[in-house]
Design a protein around this motif. Structure first.
Motif, PDB file in Angstrom:
ATOM      1  N   ILE A 156     -11.563 -15.702   8.013  1.00 38.30           N
ATOM      2  CA  ILE A 156     -10.755 -15.299   9.170  1.00 38.30           C
ATOM      3  C   ILE A 156      -9.625 -14.367   8.732  1.00 38.30           C
ATOM      4  O   ILE A 156      -9.289 -13.408   9.433  1.00 38.30           O
ATOM      5  N   PHE A 157      -9.050 -14.615   7.550  1.00 44.10           N
ATOM      6  CA  PHE A 157      -8.025 -13.725   7.006  1.00 44.10           C
ATOM      7  C   PHE A 157      -8.565 -12.295   6.903  1.00 44.10           C
ATOM      8  O   PHE A 157      -7.929 -11.339   7.351  1.00 44.10           O
ATOM      9  N   GLY A 158      -9.757 -12.153   6.307  1.00 44.12           N
ATOM     10  CA  GLY A 158     -10.341 -10.825   6.135  1.00 44.12           C
ATOM     11  C   GLY A 158     -10.581 -10.124   7.446  1.00 44.12           C
ATOM     12  O   GLY A 158     -10.308  -8.923   7.588  1.00 44.12           O
ATOM     13  N   ASN A 159     -11.076 -10.859   8.432  1.00 42.74           N
ATOM     14  CA  ASN A 159     -11.355 -10.242   9.723  1.00 42.74           C
ATOM     15  C   ASN A 159     -10.083  -9.882  10.476  1.00 42.74           C
ATOM     16  O   ASN A 159     -10.039  -8.872  11.177  1.00 42.74           O
ATOM     17  N   PHE A 160      -9.039 -10.697  10.330  1.00 40.76           N
ATOM     18  CA  PHE A 160      -7.789 -10.392  11.038  1.00 40.76           C
ATOM     19  C   PHE A 160      -7.031  -9.251  10.378  1.00 40.76           C
ATOM     20  O   PHE A 160      -6.252  -8.559  11.041  1.00 40.76           O
ATOM     21  N   THR A 161      -7.237  -9.019   9.087  1.00 41.47           N
ATOM     22  CA  THR A 161      -6.657  -7.804   8.492  1.00 41.47           C
ATOM     23  C   THR A 161      -7.265  -6.582   9.159  1.00 41.47           C
ATOM     24  O   THR A 161      -6.572  -5.600   9.447  1.00 41.47           O
ATOM     25  N   ASN A 162      -8.568  -6.642   9.420  1.00 40.56           N
ATOM     26  CA  ASN A 162      -9.262  -5.525  10.064  1.00 40.56           C
ATOM     27  C   ASN A 162      -8.813  -5.348  11.512  1.00 40.56           C
ATOM     28  O   ASN A 162      -8.605  -4.228  11.989  1.00 40.56           O
ATOM     29  N   LEU A 163      -8.672  -6.475  12.224  1.00 41.82           N
ATOM     30  CA  LEU A 163      -8.217  -6.409  13.617  1.00 41.82           C
ATOM     31  C   LEU A 163      -6.805  -5.835  13.700  1.00 41.82           C
ATOM     32  O   LEU A 163      -6.489  -5.052  14.609  1.00 41.82           O
ATOM     33  N   ALA A 164      -5.954  -6.244  12.747  1.00 42.97           N
ATOM     34  CA  ALA A 164      -4.576  -5.741  12.750  1.00 42.97           C
ATOM     35  C   ALA A 164      -4.555  -4.252  12.417  1.00 42.97           C
ATOM     36  O   ALA A 164      -3.816  -3.472  13.031  1.00 42.97           O
ATOM     37  N   LYS A 165      -5.374  -3.850  11.450  1.00 42.85           N
ATOM     38  CA  LYS A 165      -5.413  -2.436  11.054  1.00 42.85           C
ATOM     39  C   LYS A 165      -5.933  -1.554  12.206  1.00 42.85           C
ATOM     40  O   LYS A 165      -5.456  -0.435  12.421  1.00 42.85           O
TER      41      LYS A 165
END
Length: 405
Positions: free
Chosen positions: A186-195
């Motif tokens: 989830i951390f990895g995916n939320f970095t992408n969502l934030a970017k």
């Protein structure tokens, strides 16, 4: 020496969301790409695991439910499954009536536009499933039904044991590997969502959905108790009060299985006979999932609306009906129900390894304890109805007035 307190899954997920958002917003792209690469690798593993989950959970679940099939078993399973379907349908209609008011067209457009700006991973592992979802489902039904028929004829124990041990292997993989790694995924995916810029639009929806789903849990439980207790001649509100300890235990443990001892005692206080409660409560811990179904249906509806995908009742009821069977053998670990739902997301057009699935997992697990609590508490209402049917229509004798423990 004092034992160190472990951080629960929900706090870990919240930390992962916060850290992922901060990394995506403020650190160079390379950090986001590393997180995305890990998430894509983990997503590929989930794709590989999904057919195995179907064979293990659905196959073992059907074999268990058919074992020693009798009228009491049939009545309990039928009531539990009907309750789960009604709960899912209620969740759909609640979501359809309320969610569009805050998942607006402008918000949907913003999320879709931002999602198209997501970064790509450094590399991907070409790991694919050895059997597709449809074939796995057919194989699971075939194995489950045939094993149960063989056992009724006095054979099939070796195959049944093998199916059970395979189910334990998959449960072990989920409990020891998949669930613990979810925060990193989830951390990895939320970095992408934030970017990409979509994270705040998505997070803004979370809180409202949470309130609506918890509210529907409580409304559904109240109606379920009123119907079953009125039918059985019991006071529904007194029965609800006596079931509160089970609800609170489930909120704390996030496990239907771990709540069984407390729930059996609550059922005793409600006045259900030992013969019925000792049979119905453990069985319903695996077959009666109204709270989980309400949560998953609401979360899936949210996803489909956010990404402007078809979300008619005709489409959703197919997902609800098949998930009601798949969740029968959902593991007792937190997040078990949503992991069982992943294989069937293609029914509604969602890729189980996509960012949409990540959002679903996050949405569900942050509310998992309340869904489990609704499952457990509702088991008491089912047992009241089963007891009435058993003594009035199956054995056709008065309910015992005294129990010998």
């Amino acid at each position: 020496m004092k034992e160190k307190k472990k951080i629960g899954l929900i706090p870990k997920l919240i930390i992962a969301i916060i850290l992922g958002t901060l990394v995506g917003l403020y650190l160079p792209d390379v950090f986001t790409v590393i997180g995305i690469t890990f998430s894509k690798m983990f997503g590929a593993f989930l794709n590989f695991l999904i057919p195995l989950m179907i064979i293990a959970f659905v196959g073992k679940g059907i074999a268990d439910l058919s074992e020693g099939a009798g009228k009491l078993l049939g009545v309990t399973v039928l009531l539990a499954y009907a309750s789960t379907l009604v709960a899912g349908s209620a969740s759909y209609f609640m979501s359809n009536a309320i969610f569009p008011s805050f998942i607006t067209t402008d918000l949907v457009d913003r999320i879709q536009a931002a999602t198209s700006n997501e970064l790509k991973p450094l590399f991907e592992i070409p790991l694919s499933a050895f059997i597709d979802v449809t074939a796995a489902l057919v194989l699971a039904f075939m194995l489950g039904l045939c094993v149960s028929i063989l056992r009724s004829k006095g054979s099939g124990e070796i195959l049944y044991k093998a199916l059970g041990e395979f189910s334990e292997v998959i449960n072990l993989v989920l409990a020891k590997f998949v669930i613990p790694i979810l925060p990193f995924y989830i951390f990895g995916n939320f970095t992408n969502l934030a970017k990409s810029g979509s994270v705040f639009a998505i997070l803004g929806i979370f809180g409202r959905i949470f309130v609506c789903i918890i509210g529907l849990h409580l409304i559904y439980l109240t109606i379920l108790f009123i119907i079953t207790c009125t039918y059985a001649g019991k006071n529904p509100f007194k029965s609800i009060r006596l079931a509160v300890p089970a609800y609170l235990t489930a909120v704390g443990t996030q496990s239907s299985a771990a709540s069984i001892p407390v729930n059996v005692n609550c059922n005793k206080n409600i006045g259900v006979t030992k013969q019925i409660r000792d049979f119905v409560i453990p069985l319903c811990a695996t077959v009666h999932m109204p709270g989980s179904m309400i949560t998953i249906t609401g979360c899936v509806y949210t996803l489909l609306t956010m990404f402007d995908m078809p979300h008619s009742y005709g489409l959703m009821i197919k997902f609800i009906a098949i998930l009601g069977v798949a969740m029968v053998a959902a593991p007792g670990a937190p997040g078990g129900a949503v992991m069982s739902a992943l294989p069937f997301l293609p029914v509604v057009g969602v890729d189980p390894a996509s960012t949409m699935a990540t959002i679903l997992i996050t949405l569900y697990i942050t509310q998992d304890s309340f869904g489990t609590a609704a499952n457990v508490t509702g088991d008491n209402a089912i047992s009241v109805a089963v007891e009435k049917i058993y003594y009035d229509h199956i054995v056709k004798r008065p309910k015992p007035t005294e129990e010998f423990e």
